[in-house]
Enzyme design. Sequence first.
Site, PDB file in Angstrom:
ATOM      1  N   ASP A  95       0.798  -1.195  -0.005  1.00  0.00           N
ATOM      2  CA  ASP A  95       0.007   0.010   0.097  1.00  0.00           C
ATOM      3  C   ASP A  95       0.911   1.362  -0.086  1.00  0.00           C
ATOM      4  O   ASP A  95       0.427   2.429  -0.475  1.00  0.00           O
ATOM      5  CB  ASP A  95      -1.037  -0.268   1.172  1.00  0.00           C
ATOM      6  N   HIS A  96       1.999   1.215   0.654  1.00  0.00           N
ATOM      7  CA  HIS A  96       2.980   2.448   0.766  1.00  0.00           C
ATOM      8  C   HIS A  96       3.510   2.747  -0.653  1.00  0.00           C
ATOM      9  O   HIS A  96       4.120   3.948  -0.636  1.00  0.00           O
ATOM     10  CB  HIS A  96       3.860   2.347   1.947  1.00  0.00           C
ATOM     11  N   ASP A 160       3.745  -1.245  11.602  1.00  0.00           N
ATOM     12  CA  ASP A 160       3.101   0.195  11.133  1.00  0.00           C
ATOM     13  C   ASP A 160       2.670   0.702  12.389  1.00  0.00           C
ATOM     14  O   ASP A 160       1.677   0.015  13.104  1.00  0.00           O
ATOM     15  CB  ASP A 160       1.992  -0.114   9.971  1.00  0.00           C
ATOM     16  N   SER A 643       6.270   7.305  13.385  1.00  0.00           N
ATOM     17  CA  SER A 643       6.104   5.864  12.901  1.00  0.00           C
ATOM     18  C   SER A 643       6.799   4.753  13.377  1.00  0.00           C
ATOM     19  O   SER A 643       7.563   5.107  14.324  1.00  0.00           O
ATOM     20  CB  SER A 643       6.530   5.934  11.233  1.00  0.00           C
ATOM     21  N   ARG A 645       8.780   2.999  11.695  1.00  0.00           N
ATOM     22  CA  ARG A 645       9.942   2.390  10.895  1.00  0.00           C
ATOM     23  C   ARG A 645      11.391   2.263  11.605  1.00  0.00           C
ATOM     24  O   ARG A 645      11.808   3.320  12.097  1.00  0.00           O
ATOM     25  CB  ARG A 645      10.234   3.502   9.494  1.00  0.00           C
TER      26      ARG A 645
HETATM   27  C1  MIC Z   1       3.208   6.425   8.651  1.00  0.00           C
HETATM   28  O1  MIC Z   1       1.902   6.630   8.775  1.00  0.00           O
HETATM   29  O2  MIC Z   1       4.148   7.069   9.062  1.00  0.00           O
HETATM   30  C2  MIC Z   1       3.845   5.147   8.008  1.00  0.00           C
HETATM   31  C3  MIC Z   1       4.414   5.555   6.636  1.00  0.00           C
HETATM   32  O3  MIC Z   1       2.575   4.384   7.766  1.00  0.00           O
HETATM   33  C4  MIC Z   1       4.735   4.494   8.965  1.00  0.00           C
HETATM   34  C5  MIC Z   1       5.348   3.379   8.645  1.00  0.00           C
HETATM   35  C6  MIC Z   1       6.477   3.282   7.703  1.00  0.00           C
HETATM   36  O4  MIC Z   1       7.393   4.264   7.674  1.00  0.00           O
HETATM   37  O5  MIC Z   1       6.783   2.777   6.791  1.00  0.00           O
HETATM   38  C7  MIC Z   1       4.123   4.193  10.332  1.00  0.00           C
HETATM   39  O6  MIC Z   1       3.110   4.779  10.853  1.00  0.00           O
HETATM   40  O7  MIC Z   1       4.579   3.258  11.146  1.00  0.00           O
HETATM   41 FE1  SF4 Z   2      -0.657   4.625   5.067  1.00  0.00          FE
HETATM   42 FE2  SF4 Z   2       0.414   5.310   7.364  1.00  0.00          FE
HETATM   43 FE3  SF4 Z   2      -1.091   6.956   6.011  1.00  0.00          FE
HETATM   44 FE4  SF4 Z   2      -2.032   5.100   7.144  1.00  0.00          FE
HETATM   45  S1  SF4 Z   2      -1.006   6.866   8.211  1.00  0.00           S
HETATM   46  S2  SF4 Z   2      -2.510   5.540   5.145  1.00  0.00           S
HETATM   47  S3  SF4 Z   2      -0.753   3.405   6.968  1.00  0.00           S
HETATM   48  S4  SF4 Z   2       0.872   6.083   5.388  1.00  0.00           S
END
Ligand code: MIC
Ligand code: SF4
Length: 846
Positions: A95-96, A160, A643, A645
Site C-alpha cells: 500500500d505504501h 506500522d 512511525s 519504521r
Molecule cells: C506512517 O504513517 O508514518 C507510516 C508510513 O505508515 C509509518 C510506517 C513506515 O514508515 O513505513 C508508520 O506509521 O509506522
Molecule cells: Fe498509510 Fe501510514 Fe498514511 Fe495510514 S497513516 S494511510 S498506513 S501512510
Amino acid sequence: MVFDLDMITALYKQMPSRIAKARKVVNKPLTLSEKILFAHLHADQKVEVFGRGKSYVNFSPDRVAMQDATAQMALLQFMSAGIPRVRVPSTVHCDHLILAKDGAKKDLADSITASGEVFTFLESVSNKFGIGFWRPGAGIIHQVVLENYGFPGGMMIGTDSHTVNAGGLAMLAIGVGGADAVDVMAGMPWELKWPKLIGIKLTGKLSGWTSSKDVILKVAGILTVKGGTGAIVEYFGPGAQTLSCTGKGTICNMGAEIGATTSTFGYDEKMAQYLRGTGRKEVADLADKVKDHLTGDPEVYASPEKYFNQVYAINLSKLGPHVNGPFTPDRAIPLSKFADEVRKNGWPQQLEVGLIGSCTNSSYEDITRSASLAQQAVDKKLKAKAEFTITPGSETVRYTVERDGYLSVFEKMGGVVLANACGPCIGQWSRHTNDPNRSNSIITSFNRNFAKRNDGNPNTHAFVASPEITTAFAIAGDLTYNPITDSLINNDGNSVKLDEPKGHEFPPKGFDVKDPGYLAPAKDGSKVQVKIADNSNRLQALSPFAPWDGKNLTSMKLLIKAKGKCTTDHISMAGPWLRFRGHLDNIANNTLTGAMNYFNEKTDSVKNQLTGEYGPVPATQRAYKAAGTNTIVVGDHNYGEGSSREHAAMQPRHLGIRAILVKSFARIHETNLKKQGMLALTFANEADYDKIQEDDSIDIADLTSFAPEKQLILVLRHKDGGTDTINVNHTYNAGQIEWFKAGSALNLMARQITTAAKGLAKPTGKKAKAVAKAIKKTAAKAPAKKKNVKKVVAKKAAAKKSAKKVAPKKAAKKALKKVVAKKAPKKAAKKAPKKVVAKKAAKKKK
Ligand code: MIC
Ligand code: SF4
C-alpha cells in the site's frame, strides 16, 4: 472468506480460564485491556501483579501484519534468522509504494512497474514462508485488517504505527518495528512493558457535522503527542456504544498520534454488526458467547478512577468539529475558532487541496457522509474551489462505493479518485504545483501532518479534520469558512448553505468485491526461490551488525544536537525515500536530514569536527565512520515520534552512530534502537541538554558496567578544555543489554537458534528456552521432504515416550542443516553438511 477461525476458537476457549487465573492473582476487577493482556501471556510467563510502566512481560500475539515499506526490512531479517515458516498467521500488504499522480488506474499500473522488483520480492518471500499476501491495489493495511482479520479480544502486532486501528474491533493491536515482528513470526515471546491505562468515558451521541474523528482530534489536544506514551487508552461508557465500528477504528488509529501503545473499545453490538456485515458471522457468533470477557468489568466502568491511571470524560452530544494543525496533530482547534486562528497566525487562507481517505478515514460511512456533501455541491451548483482527492481504504470499500454511485458523485464535484493506497498520506504524491516551496494550505482526513510529510514542501500547512469537514472546505476553498454557520455563493451567484452530512454505516445492499487482491501462500514453500539481484539498488541482503567490543565508548564526536521536534520523518524521511526501504546502505543517505541543527538552526548542515567544515549529516557521518571515529546524536523530547519504521534506528546503526541521547523517546523508536544494538539514553537532568556544545567529544565512562536500572556516566569534553560530567538514564533490562552486547537482537536470536538447534549447549533464560521450543516445533511442523517425514513418523511409531521427545530435536538439526546448506554457496554447501556429520560422528565415537 473467514480467516483463522480455528485460532480464534482456540483463543476464546482458553480466555475464560486465563482471565479467571489472572483475576485470582490480581484480586480486583479488570479492564478490557488487562483481560486481553493476561489472556495473551506467553506460556512461560508467570502470572503476577505486573507494575504498570515498569514490568517487562512476555506475550504471544495472535497475528502479525506488515506493510510493503516496512515488510522489506522485517522479512530480510526474518530470512536471516533461518526459520522455515512463520509460526503465527501473518500478512503483507502492498500500500505504501503506490505514487498518487493522475488517478487510480494509471497510478497503480505505473507504481507496479516502478516497484515491481520489490513487490515480486515480497510476494515470493510471503509465498515461501507461509505469509498471506495482499497485492498492490488491495487496500491500505489497516482497513484490510479491520475487514478481514480483526477480532474482539485478539492481540496483534504490525510493522506500522497505525496497526492500533484494529482497536475498533476490541483488539489490542500494537505497532512495532520489524525486529519485533520477526520474534513473533519465529514463535518467540514478544516483550512489552506492562502498560499504564488511560480511561476515556464517552457519554451522549454524535450529531450533525461532528464525527468520530472529532473525538480523537479533541483527545489529541488534551493529551498532546506524548501524553499517551507507555499507555493503553480504553474507551467506554454509553457514548462508546453509539459509535460505529469503523468510527471506533478511526479513534484508535489516531491514538498513535498521542504516542499511545494502543487504544481499544469493549466489544458491543456495533462490532458484531460489522463482523456480520463483512462476512464474518462465525466470528461474531463466537465472540457473543464470551462477550463478558471482551469488555471491562462493570465495577471498572462504574468507578474508573480506581482502575485507570488517568480518566477523561467527553460528552459526544456537546462535542463540535475540530481542525488540528498545522505541523503537529495535537494542535486542536474547535471549528468555531478556526477562522480566527487562521487570520491571527497568518496561515495561508486559501485552501489548495482537500484530501479524504487514508487508513484513518476511508470506511463506507466516511465516504457516504462526504459524498452527501459532494452531492449537495452538485445540486446547489457549487464548483469545488480546491482540488479534491479520495483514497478508498480497500478494494472492498472502493468496489462497493462505486457500485452504489458515490465515486461518480465525487467526480462530478471535480474530485479525483486515487488508488486504494497510502499515496499523499506518506508523501507518495506527485503534487501538481508551480512552486514546490511556496507557502500554502491543504487539509486532509489523514492522521499526521508533520512538516514535509505530504508533498515534501516545508511550507505546506497541513491541517487534519474529519472527511466531512475536509470535503466542505474543499468546496469552499477557504480556511475561514465555517460550514455550520456560513453560506457560499454558487455558479448562479446565489447564496447557498450546505446541510449536515448524512451517510450509512453499512451499505444497504451489503459489501461486494470482485477481486479483493489476496494471494494465499504455498502450503509447502520450501521450493520457492527468493531472489535479490546483486546489483539491485532497491534490495540488499543484510549483514549482521558488529557485536560490542566490551570497552567503554570514548571520544565520541557530536554528530548533531537536534532542536525541537525530531520525528521518524525527520530521521528517515518517507516520500521519495520509500523506494530504498529494502536497501539499508542507500536509504542511509537520508539519515537525520530533516532534523534541525541546534547550533545553526539549519537542516542537514552539521560541523565535521575532523575538518571544521559544515556538510550534510549523512556525508559527515560517513566521513567519521571512515576515520573510525565514534559519534553520538543528541535530541529533545519525544524523539522518534510517529512511525514504526525501524530504518530510523537501523540507518544510524549502519552508519556507525553509537548512541542517541535525548530528553525523552517515543515508545516504538526506543525499542527499535535497542533491538538494533544502539544505546538509547535519556538525560537524568533534562537541563543537561544545554551543556552539550557543538565541538564536544563525549565518553561513556562506565559502559563496561552497563546494568539494568543503573545510570551511566557521560563526560562531556568541551573544545575550551572544560569538562562536564552528567548522569544519563536508560530502560534496558538484562535481556536487552544482551541485545546490545550481541550487536543486535537479531544477532542474539540467530546465535540462540543455532545453539538450540545444534543442541551444543543448553541455552539459558526464558527467551532462550522459548527459542529452543519454537525451533523444535517449527522444525517438526516444517514441510520437510517426504522421506524425512516418513522417517520421523516411523520412529515415533516404533519408539516409546522418550523417543517421541527426541524426534523433533533431530528434525530441528536436519532443518538447520538445510538452512545452512541453502545459505552457503553451492559447492561449499555440498561439503559442509558432510563435515558436520563427520564431526558429530567423531564426537560420538569419543
Ligand atoms: C506512517 O504513517 O508514518 C507510516 C508510513 O505508515 C509509518 C510506517 C513506515 O514508515 O513505513 C508508520 O506509521 O509506522
Ligand atoms: Fe498509510 Fe501510514 Fe498514511 Fe495510514 S497513516 S494511510 S498506513 S501512510
